[in-house]
Design a protein around this motif. Structure first.
Motif, PDB file in Angstrom:
ATOM      1  N   GLY A   1      16.650  34.463 -15.065  1.00 47.16           N
ATOM      2  CA  GLY A   1      16.922  34.381 -13.467  1.00 47.16           C
ATOM      3  C   GLY A   1      15.982  35.420 -12.988  1.00 47.16           C
ATOM      4  N   GLY A   2      15.567  36.423 -13.822  1.00 51.87           N
ATOM      5  CA  GLY A   2      14.838  37.529 -13.216  1.00 51.87           C
ATOM      6  C   GLY A   2      13.469  36.902 -12.337  1.00 51.87           C
ATOM      7  N   PRO A   3      12.558  35.910 -12.672  1.00 52.50           N
ATOM      8  CA  PRO A   3      11.558  35.386 -11.932  1.00 52.50           C
ATOM      9  C   PRO A   3      12.246  34.594 -10.730  1.00 52.50           C
ATOM     10  CG  PRO A   3      11.221  34.902 -14.451  1.00 52.50           C
ATOM     11  CD  PRO A   3      12.464  35.670 -14.162  1.00 52.50           C
ATOM     12  N   LEU A   4      13.193  33.994 -10.935  1.00 52.36           N
ATOM     13  CA  LEU A   4      13.705  33.140  -9.677  1.00 52.36           C
ATOM     14  C   LEU A   4      14.355  33.858  -8.550  1.00 52.36           C
ATOM     15  CD1 LEU A   4      15.534  30.075 -11.755  1.00 52.36           C
ATOM     16  CD2 LEU A   4      13.376  30.087 -10.351  1.00 52.36           C
ATOM     17  N   ILE A   5      15.094  35.146  -9.091  1.00 45.60           N
ATOM     18  CA  ILE A   5      15.467  36.047  -7.997  1.00 45.60           C
ATOM     19  C   ILE A   5      14.360  36.626  -7.308  1.00 45.60           C
ATOM     20  CG2 ILE A   5      16.648  38.365  -7.746  1.00 45.60           C
ATOM     21  CD1 ILE A   5      18.840  37.241  -8.969  1.00 45.60           C
ATOM     22  N   GLN A   6      13.116  36.999  -7.827  1.00 40.62           N
ATOM     23  CA  GLN A   6      11.949  37.657  -7.374  1.00 40.62           C
ATOM     24  C   GLN A   6      11.533  36.499  -6.380  1.00 40.62           C
ATOM     25  OE1 GLN A   6       8.796  39.067  -9.788  1.00 40.62           O
ATOM     26  NE2 GLN A   6       7.457  37.921  -8.547  1.00 40.62           N
ATOM     27  N   LYS A   7      11.372  35.294  -6.650  1.00 41.09           N
ATOM     28  CA  LYS A   7      10.679  34.057  -5.735  1.00 41.09           C
ATOM     29  C   LYS A   7      11.767  33.925  -4.509  1.00 41.09           C
ATOM     30  CE  LYS A   7      10.246  29.135  -6.214  1.00 41.09           C
ATOM     31  NZ  LYS A   7      11.402  28.167  -6.790  1.00 41.09           N
ATOM     32  N   PHE A   8      13.080  33.884  -4.940  1.00 41.33           N
ATOM     33  CA  PHE A   8      14.004  33.680  -3.727  1.00 41.33           C
ATOM     34  C   PHE A   8      14.090  34.907  -2.625  1.00 41.33           C
ATOM     35  CE2 PHE A   8      15.644  29.949  -6.421  1.00 41.33           C
ATOM     36  CZ  PHE A   8      15.606  28.904  -5.653  1.00 41.33           C
ATOM     37  N   ALA A   9      13.790  35.928  -3.477  1.00 41.44           N
ATOM     38  CA  ALA A   9      13.842  37.230  -2.555  1.00 41.44           C
ATOM     39  C   ALA A   9      12.656  37.275  -1.480  1.00 41.44           C
ATOM     40  CB  ALA A   9      13.793  38.435  -3.641  1.00 41.44           C
ATOM     41  N   GLU A  10      11.665  36.517  -1.831  1.00 38.65           N
ATOM     42  CA  GLU A  10      10.415  36.712  -0.746  1.00 38.65           C
ATOM     43  C   GLU A  10      10.928  36.273   0.736  1.00 38.65           C
ATOM     44  OE1 GLU A  10       7.367  33.967  -2.266  1.00 38.65           O
ATOM     45  OE2 GLU A  10       7.424  35.147  -3.939  1.00 38.65           O
ATOM     46  N   GLY A  11      10.782  37.135   1.628  1.00 39.71           N
ATOM     47  CA  GLY A  11      11.096  36.794   2.972  1.00 39.71           C
ATOM     48  C   GLY A  11      12.542  37.311   3.252  1.00 39.71           C
ATOM     49  N   GLY A  12      13.305  37.575   2.269  1.00 39.14           N
ATOM     50  CA  GLY A  12      14.731  37.923   2.620  1.00 39.14           C
ATOM     51  C   GLY A  12      14.994  39.339   2.959  1.00 39.14           C
ATOM     52  N   ASP A  13      15.964  39.854   3.403  1.00 42.04           N
ATOM     53  CA  ASP A  13      16.213  41.263   3.732  1.00 42.04           C
ATOM     54  C   ASP A  13      16.915  41.940   2.921  1.00 42.04           C
ATOM     55  OD1 ASP A  13      17.048  43.381   4.959  1.00 42.04           O
ATOM     56  OD2 ASP A  13      18.448  42.554   6.895  1.00 42.04           O
ATOM     57  N   PRO A  14      16.258  42.849   2.243  1.00 38.01           N
ATOM     58  CA  PRO A  14      16.754  43.633   1.081  1.00 38.01           C
ATOM     59  C   PRO A  14      17.798  44.638   1.432  1.00 38.01           C
ATOM     60  CG  PRO A  14      14.553  44.421   1.489  1.00 38.01           C
ATOM     61  CD  PRO A  14      14.818  43.233   2.580  1.00 38.01           C
ATOM     62  N   CYS A  15      18.087  44.776   2.588  1.00 28.64           N
ATOM     63  CA  CYS A  15      19.211  45.826   3.037  1.00 28.64           C
ATOM     64  C   CYS A  15      20.268  45.036   3.798  1.00 28.64           C
ATOM     65  CB  CYS A  15      18.394  46.772   4.020  1.00 28.64           C
ATOM     66  SG  CYS A  15      17.405  47.733   3.158  1.00 28.64           S
TER      67      CYS A  15
ATOM     68  N   ILE B   1      20.456  37.483  -0.297  1.00 25.11           N
ATOM     69  CA  ILE B   1      21.431  38.318  -1.444  1.00 25.11           C
ATOM     70  C   ILE B   1      20.242  38.336  -2.560  1.00 25.11           C
ATOM     71  CG2 ILE B   1      23.066  37.238  -3.198  1.00 25.11           C
ATOM     72  CD1 ILE B   1      24.043  35.330  -1.420  1.00 25.11           C
ATOM     73  N   CYS B   2      19.186  37.423  -2.987  1.00 22.42           N
ATOM     74  CA  CYS B   2      18.200  37.787  -3.955  1.00 22.42           C
ATOM     75  C   CYS B   2      17.654  39.118  -3.668  1.00 22.42           C
ATOM     76  CB  CYS B   2      17.303  36.622  -4.132  1.00 22.42           C
ATOM     77  SG  CYS B   2      18.042  35.308  -5.055  1.00 22.42           S
ATOM     78  N   ALA B   3      17.198  39.361  -2.541  1.00 23.72           N
ATOM     79  CA  ALA B   3      16.172  40.646  -1.708  1.00 23.72           C
ATOM     80  C   ALA B   3      17.179  41.744  -2.119  1.00 23.72           C
ATOM     81  CB  ALA B   3      15.985  40.128  -0.719  1.00 23.72           C
ATOM     82  N   SER B   4      18.471  41.751  -1.705  1.00 22.93           N
ATOM     83  CA  SER B   4      19.492  42.565  -2.006  1.00 22.93           C
ATOM     84  C   SER B   4      19.570  43.111  -3.213  1.00 22.93           C
ATOM     85  CB  SER B   4      20.437  42.446  -1.308  1.00 22.93           C
ATOM     86  OG  SER B   4      20.330  42.304   0.173  1.00 22.93           O
ATOM     87  N   VAL B   5      19.768  41.974  -4.367  1.00 25.88           N
ATOM     88  CA  VAL B   5      19.992  42.427  -5.539  1.00 25.88           C
ATOM     89  C   VAL B   5      18.645  42.852  -6.257  1.00 25.88           C
ATOM     90  CG1 VAL B   5      20.285  41.000  -7.925  1.00 25.88           C
ATOM     91  CG2 VAL B   5      21.928  40.549  -6.051  1.00 25.88           C
ATOM     92  N   GLN B   6      17.633  42.289  -6.001  1.00 25.60           N
ATOM     93  CA  GLN B   6      16.346  42.833  -6.448  1.00 25.60           C
ATOM     94  C   GLN B   6      16.099  44.565  -5.926  1.00 25.60           C
ATOM     95  OE1 GLN B   6      12.242  40.723  -6.994  1.00 25.60           O
ATOM     96  NE2 GLN B   6      12.265  41.501  -4.843  1.00 25.60           N
ATOM     97  N   TYR B   7      16.609  44.556  -4.794  1.00 28.40           N
ATOM     98  CA  TYR B   7      16.213  46.045  -4.309  1.00 28.40           C
ATOM     99  C   TYR B   7      17.319  46.960  -4.965  1.00 28.40           C
ATOM    100  CZ  TYR B   7      16.843  49.773  -0.525  1.00 28.40           C
ATOM    101  OH  TYR B   7      16.711  50.848  -0.067  1.00 28.40           O
ATOM    102  N   THR B   8      18.431  46.557  -5.224  1.00 33.32           N
ATOM    103  CA  THR B   8      19.434  47.544  -5.666  1.00 33.32           C
ATOM    104  C   THR B   8      18.977  47.756  -7.366  1.00 33.32           C
ATOM    105  OG1 THR B   8      21.054  46.421  -4.323  1.00 33.32           O
ATOM    106  CG2 THR B   8      21.919  47.606  -6.410  1.00 33.32           C
ATOM    107  N   ILE B   9      18.515  46.705  -7.934  1.00 34.60           N
ATOM    108  CA  ILE B   9      18.249  46.830  -9.258  1.00 34.60           C
ATOM    109  C   ILE B   9      16.932  47.848  -9.401  1.00 34.60           C
ATOM    110  CG2 ILE B   9      17.507  45.853 -11.463  1.00 34.60           C
ATOM    111  CD1 ILE B   9      19.145  43.506 -10.905  1.00 34.60           C
ATOM    112  N   VAL B  10      15.914  47.719  -8.669  1.00 34.01           N
ATOM    113  CA  VAL B  10      14.802  48.166  -8.695  1.00 34.01           C
ATOM    114  C   VAL B  10      14.579  49.961  -8.094  1.00 34.01           C
ATOM    115  CG1 VAL B  10      12.250  48.404  -7.857  1.00 34.01           C
ATOM    116  CG2 VAL B  10      13.206  46.247  -8.595  1.00 34.01           C
TER     117      VAL B  10
END
Ligand code: KG4
Ligand code: ZN
Length: 339
Positions: free
Chosen positions: A183-197, A242-251
């Protein structure tokens, strides 16, 4: 090539779902072949039995491809290296048995390698190489550790996850979102353009330099359940945020403790290794944090971040130089300490 003068090692990696082989000559990687098993995609994780079977099918062609790519004949090899653990036992057994058979038939030494230490050895494959002592954030599908690296063989764990690994946090959240494994690479892909906050997920409150990811995973699950109950298309309609927020939280959580570790141990060379280090947001944020403090960053090339045999070859080359060999009776181990 004359193996009297050259150290030529064939390295094999089969700890999880990638079958890989590499050739290293005097410390230079000449071939790095990886075959990733597609079969696990639909299962949301690696199925051990299927992984072992695939390694069994792939290992001969993968090793043959590495030898061919490097232009090396079997008789020229100085040693056979293999991942001894940690990993899936059935998967490790395929690589270890194959490596033993080759070392036995060619009458050359066998070098068993720790997979986690090899992820760190990926830093010695290409310049720039960190100077000892330095810090490494090792983030993979099975492990999350902050390691103080004093030499190629002196590795001190100064922080680690108490439950899930960072890669697992990516993979398990992705599964909740209906995404394939890994899932990691897919979360990264879908996170593009998403709002991390847009969505806030809380992270584990653990003292010191340790991590905890299981609370965040449950938090995301409960949040999704609640929102989907209200709006069945919630995930589909909000995938990027959702993906941008998850990625942001983990990183950000990974970096918060990592920066703290650097300050605490007064170290200014920070490296990152393991599959999650392929994450572009993590790489970018680590570079930003280090740049503003005047610290140095070391990140292996993408091909040496996720599982590969080049890193096994590099670690084995250091063992070879130090005269550290394994007996033909060596056994693979699923977990460290269970040798
Ligand atoms: O090191 P690795 O290939 O295998 C283990 O030793 O576990 O790491 C695999 C992990 C998986 O959890 C995968 O989702 C994660 O690395 N990963 C990523 C990315 N690429 C791989 N996580 C976030 N972003 C990525 N681009
Ligand atoms: Zn790995």
């Amino acid at each position: 090539m004359n193996n009297q003068e050259n150290t030529i090692i064939l390295a094999i990696e089969s700890s999880c779902d990638d079958t890989a082989a590499s050739i290293i000559v005097n410390g230079n990687i000449l071939a790095n072949v990886v075959v990733s098993q597609e079969i696990h995609k639909d299962y949301g994780g690696v199925v051990p039995e299927l992984a072992s079977r695939s390694h069994q099918e792939n290992i001969v062609p993968v090793v043959a491809a590495a030898l061919k790519k490097a232009g090396i004949k079997r008789e020229e090899l100085s040693a056979i290296a293999v991942t001894q653990g940690p990993g899936l036992l059935g998967s490790l057994l395929v690589g270890v048995s194959f490596a033993k058979a080759m070392a036995f038939s060619l009458d050359i030494p066998l070098v068993g390698v720790n997979h986690l230490n090899a992820h760190i050895a990926a830093h010695y494959i290409e310049e720039p190489i960190p100077v000892f002592p330095y810090l490494c954030l090792l983030v993979s599908g099975g492990h999350t550790r902050i390691i103080k690296v004093d030499s190629t063989i002196e590795l001190n764990v100064i922080g680690e996850t108490l439950d899930d690994a960072a890669g697992e946090a990516f993979d398990k959240t992705a599964k909740m979102l209906g995404l394939e494994y890994p899932g990691g690479p897919l979360i990264q892909k879908f996170a593009e353009g998403g709002d991390p906050c847009r969505f806030k997920f809380s992270t584990g409150k653990v003292d010191g330099l340790n991590y905890s990811f299981s609370g965040m995973k449950t938090g995301v699950l409960n949040f999704l359940k609640k929102e989907v109950q209200k709006k069945p298309d919630f995930i589909k309609d909000n995938m990027a945020d959702i993906c941008a927020s998850v990625q942001y939280t983990i990183v950000e959580y990974l970096l918060e403790k990592y920066i703290l570790a650097a300050k605490k141990h007064d170290l200014t060379q920070l490296s990152v290794a393991g599959g999650v280090s392929a994450n572009t947001y993590l790489r970018k944020r680590l570079m930003e944090e280090c740049e503003k403090r005047g610290w140095s960053v070391f990140i292996p090339k993408f091909e040496y971040c996720t599982d590969n045999a080049g890193m096994i070859a590099m670690e084995a080359y250091n063992h070879f130089k130090a005269g550290m060999f394994s007996s033909l009776e060596m056994k693979p181990y699923a977990r460290e300490g269970s040798k």
